[in-house]
Design an enzyme around this catalytic site. Structure first.
Site, PDB file in Angstrom:
ATOM      1  N   HIS A 149      24.973 -20.033 114.913  1.00 18.36           N
ATOM      2  CA  HIS A 149      24.631 -21.424 114.614  1.00 18.36           C
ATOM      3  C   HIS A 149      25.854 -22.291 114.383  1.00 18.36           C
ATOM      4  O   HIS A 149      25.728 -23.435 113.969  1.00 18.36           O
ATOM      5  CB  HIS A 149      23.716 -21.464 113.390  1.00 18.36           C
ATOM      6  CG  HIS A 149      22.523 -20.580 113.559  1.00 18.36           C
ATOM      7  ND1 HIS A 149      22.484 -19.290 113.083  1.00 18.36           N
ATOM      8  CD2 HIS A 149      21.356 -20.787 114.197  1.00 18.36           C
ATOM      9  CE1 HIS A 149      21.325 -18.747 113.408  1.00 18.36           C
ATOM     10  NE2 HIS A 149      20.621 -19.629 114.084  1.00 18.36           N
ATOM     11  N   HIS A 196      19.646 -24.168 117.009  1.00 19.92           N
ATOM     12  CA  HIS A 196      18.789 -24.781 117.998  1.00 19.92           C
ATOM     13  C   HIS A 196      19.422 -26.088 118.470  1.00 19.92           C
ATOM     14  O   HIS A 196      19.941 -26.858 117.691  1.00 19.92           O
ATOM     15  CB  HIS A 196      17.364 -24.968 117.467  1.00 19.92           C
ATOM     16  CG  HIS A 196      17.216 -25.898 116.295  1.00 19.92           C
ATOM     17  ND1 HIS A 196      17.656 -25.614 115.032  1.00 19.92           N
ATOM     18  CD2 HIS A 196      16.700 -27.147 116.235  1.00 19.92           C
ATOM     19  CE1 HIS A 196      17.402 -26.621 114.225  1.00 19.92           C
ATOM     20  NE2 HIS A 196      16.808 -27.564 114.921  1.00 19.92           N
ATOM     21  N   SER A 199       8.342 -21.557 122.892  1.00 22.75           N
ATOM     22  CA  SER A 199       7.091 -22.303 123.056  1.00 22.75           C
ATOM     23  C   SER A 199       6.874 -22.801 124.483  1.00 22.75           C
ATOM     24  O   SER A 199       5.732 -22.897 124.931  1.00 22.75           O
ATOM     25  CB  SER A 199       7.019 -23.457 122.066  1.00 22.75           C
ATOM     26  OG  SER A 199       8.112 -24.317 122.217  1.00 22.75           O
ATOM     27  N   GLY A 206      14.024 -25.937 121.649  1.00 24.31           N
ATOM     28  CA  GLY A 206      13.538 -27.151 122.276  1.00 24.31           C
ATOM     29  C   GLY A 206      13.854 -27.259 123.750  1.00 24.31           C
ATOM     30  O   GLY A 206      13.859 -28.349 124.308  1.00 24.31           O
TER      31      GLY A 206
END
Length: 196
Positions: free
Chosen positions: A91, A111, A166, A145
């Site tokens: 990260h 992310h 997702s 995302g």
């Protein structure tokens, strides 16, 4: 497990790896999931599991992926885990450099964009992705995302690929979602080549 196995069976031809990332699963449950994928025709070298060095003993998959907690507690070089492919989630640039020094084969960085799996965390953005990509020599995979609409941007920032959750797993048609992502990646590679 059944819905995961069914979706993974539909998409594996379109993706480089299927990552078993269910953190609540025991080692035995992760191995069961991997064996179920193999029985459905997913090649074992395409299965990556979150885990520990204990996974190397089971030989049902192509690699392991560790979080930051594991990298700091592991007292050997990462890349020596029976030469399994080893990935590490990072990260920050500092974490990326540590993982590279310890022998990681690749990094998940993110992310990058707002993500349903990190609802209360500020995205790190393209500039920080680009910084990590330019400061390490191992492949950086963007996560968070990621969809077809931003594949070109992450590739321009230097990411060698994308890890998605997702975009595929919550889709009504996971195979179509995976195929669309593969096309976006292929198209971004064409436009990144010199002379095009």
């Amino acid at each position: 497990m059944n819905s995961f196995v069914h979706a993974a069976t539909d998409v594996w031809r379109w993706v480089d790896y299927i990552h078993i990332r269910e953190k609540k699963l025991t080692l035995e449950q992760q191995i069961q999931w991997a064996q179920s994928l193999k029985k459905k025709g997913v090649p074992s070298n395409r299965i990556i599991m979150n885990g520990s060095d204990q996974l190397a003993k089971h030989g049902v998959f192509g690699g392991v992926h560790w979080g930051q907690a594991a990298i700091h507690s592991y007292d050997k070089e990462l890349g020596r885990v029976d030469r399994l492919r080893v990935g590490v989630s990072v990260h920050s640039l500092e974490e990326a450099k540590v993982a590279e020094e310890r022998g990681a084969d690749y990094l998940f960085y993110g992310h990058v964009y707002a993500s349903p799996s990190k609802p209360n965390c500020e995205p790190r953005g393209l500039a920080s992705l680009a910084e990590v990509c330019t400061k390490v020599s191992i492949p950086v995979i963007a996560i968070g995302g990621i969809g077809t609409e931003n594949i070109a941007a992450i590739r321009t920032a230097g990411a060698k690929g994308a890890a998605v959750i997702s975009t595929i797993w919550t889709s009504n048609n996971p195979e179509l979602a995976a195929a669309s992502l593969r096309r976006a990646i292929t198209n971004s590679q064409k436009y990144a080549e010199p002379g095009r």
